[in-house]
Design a protein around this motif. Structure first.
Motif, PDB file in Angstrom:
ATOM      1  N   GLU A  50       0.818  -1.211   0.000  1.00 11.87           N
ATOM      2  CA  GLU A  50       0.000   0.000   0.000  1.00 11.87           C
ATOM      3  C   GLU A  50       0.852   1.262   0.000  1.00 11.87           C
ATOM      4  N   ARG A  51       1.983   1.222   0.705  1.00 12.39           N
ATOM      5  CA  ARG A  51       2.844   2.402   0.810  1.00 12.39           C
ATOM      6  C   ARG A  51       4.146   2.265   0.034  1.00 12.39           C
ATOM      7  N   ALA A  52       4.706   1.060  -0.024  1.00 15.10           N
ATOM      8  CA  ALA A  52       5.973   0.831  -0.730  1.00 15.10           C
ATOM      9  C   ALA A  52       6.166  -0.673  -0.905  1.00 15.10           C
ATOM     10  N   THR A  53       7.097  -1.020  -1.797  1.00 13.96           N
ATOM     11  CA  THR A  53       7.395  -2.424  -2.061  1.00 13.96           C
ATOM     12  C   THR A  53       8.899  -2.606  -2.163  1.00 13.96           C
ATOM     13  N   LEU A  54       9.397  -3.647  -1.506  1.00 14.43           N
ATOM     14  CA  LEU A  54      10.803  -4.042  -1.607  1.00 14.43           C
ATOM     15  C   LEU A  54      10.858  -5.260  -2.512  1.00 14.43           C
ATOM     16  N   VAL A  55      11.504  -5.122  -3.660  1.00 15.55           N
ATOM     17  CA  VAL A  55      11.600  -6.208  -4.632  1.00 15.55           C
ATOM     18  C   VAL A  55      13.035  -6.727  -4.605  1.00 15.55           C
ATOM     19  N   LEU A 108      15.187  -3.571  -5.357  1.00 18.30           N
ATOM     20  CA  LEU A 108      14.522  -2.374  -5.864  1.00 18.30           C
ATOM     21  C   LEU A 108      13.550  -1.886  -4.805  1.00 18.30           C
ATOM     22  N   VAL A 109      13.534  -0.590  -4.564  1.00 18.67           N
ATOM     23  CA  VAL A 109      12.571   0.014  -3.652  1.00 18.67           C
ATOM     24  C   VAL A 109      11.586   0.789  -4.515  1.00 18.67           C
ATOM     25  N   LEU A 110      10.310   0.391  -4.436  1.00 20.43           N
ATOM     26  CA  LEU A 110       9.256   1.021  -5.226  1.00 20.43           C
ATOM     27  C   LEU A 110       8.333   1.809  -4.315  1.00 20.43           C
ATOM     28  N   ALA A 131      16.029   3.986   5.316  1.00 17.26           N
ATOM     29  CA  ALA A 131      16.139   5.336   4.757  1.00 17.26           C
ATOM     30  C   ALA A 131      15.512   5.425   3.379  1.00 17.26           C
ATOM     31  N   ALA A 132      15.715   4.410   2.548  1.00 16.26           N
ATOM     32  CA  ALA A 132      15.120   4.400   1.207  1.00 16.26           C
ATOM     33  C   ALA A 132      13.597   4.295   1.295  1.00 16.26           C
ATOM     34  N   LEU A 133      13.106   3.527   2.264  1.00 18.55           N
ATOM     35  CA  LEU A 133      11.654   3.441   2.462  1.00 18.55           C
ATOM     36  C   LEU A 133      11.086   4.792   2.873  1.00 18.55           C
ATOM     37  N   GLY A 134      11.827   5.506   3.717  1.00 19.50           N
ATOM     38  CA  GLY A 134      11.393   6.852   4.109  1.00 19.50           C
ATOM     39  C   GLY A 134      11.206   7.747   2.905  1.00 19.50           C
ATOM     40  N   GLU A 135      12.078   7.609   1.933  1.00 17.63           N
ATOM     41  CA  GLU A 135      11.967   8.401   0.703  1.00 17.63           C
ATOM     42  C   GLU A 135      10.792   7.922  -0.148  1.00 17.63           C
ATOM     43  N   ALA A 136      10.548   6.617  -0.154  1.00 15.85           N
ATOM     44  CA  ALA A 136       9.492   6.046  -0.985  1.00 15.85           C
ATOM     45  C   ALA A 136       8.099   6.392  -0.467  1.00 15.85           C
ATOM     46  N   VAL A 137       7.935   6.451   0.845  1.00 18.07           N
ATOM     47  CA  VAL A 137       6.615   6.705   1.414  1.00 18.07           C
ATOM     48  C   VAL A 137       6.348   8.190   1.622  1.00 18.07           C
ATOM     49  N   ALA A 138       7.350   9.023   1.433  1.00 18.14           N
ATOM     50  CA  ALA A 138       7.185  10.475   1.642  1.00 18.14           C
ATOM     51  C   ALA A 138       6.338  11.121   0.580  1.00 18.14           C
TER      52      ALA A 138
END
Length: 138
Positions: A50-55, A108-110, A131-138
């Protein structure tokens, strides 16, 4: 004597190249050629978070892939709305070629829309994934 000098120079240059290459493995970064890459559930074979995906692209005999799977699973479990999808690179060669994946593990961070935010080759550190998730959900 000249052969020895040439041999030492080649060894020094190859050692320096190897150190530089290893230093960059596992870092989540954005490559210029990744701009505009967007993946959906059909391409990935699983629903996006729903907010981000780690592939994660893995292969059967990849030891760092197992540790990466554990790290990504733990991070996805800590953050609501984040999914972790593991893809066997050998069985999805068309997607691997499309995304330019050259080694495993590749992460990959989506974001929520499936747009590529960050990419890491090698095992990423937990702090870098967060940190990458923080950028993805921002």
């Amino acid at each position: 004597m000249t052969g020895l000098v040439v041999c030492l120079a080649v060894l020094a240059l190859s050692g320096a190249f190897g150190l530089l290459r290893m230093r960059g493995r596992g870092r989540l970064r954005m490559r210029g050629s990744d701009d505009g890459v967007r993946l959906d559930a059909v391409e990935l074979g699983a629903e996006l978070g729903e907010r981000a995906t780690l592939v994660q692209f893995s292969s059967a005999f990849c030891q760092p892939c197992r540790a990466t799977k554990r790290v990504l699973g733990e991070v996805a479990g800590m953050v609501d709305g984040v999914a972790h999808i593991e893809i066997d690179a050998e069985s999805r060669l068309e997607l691997v070629r499309q995304l330019g994946i050259l080694s495993t593990p590749t992460v990959l961070v989506l974001d929520a829309d499936g747009a590529l935010v960050r990419r890491a080759v090698g095992q990423p550190r937990r702090a870098d994934v967060i940190a990458a998730l923080g950028e993805a959900v921002a």
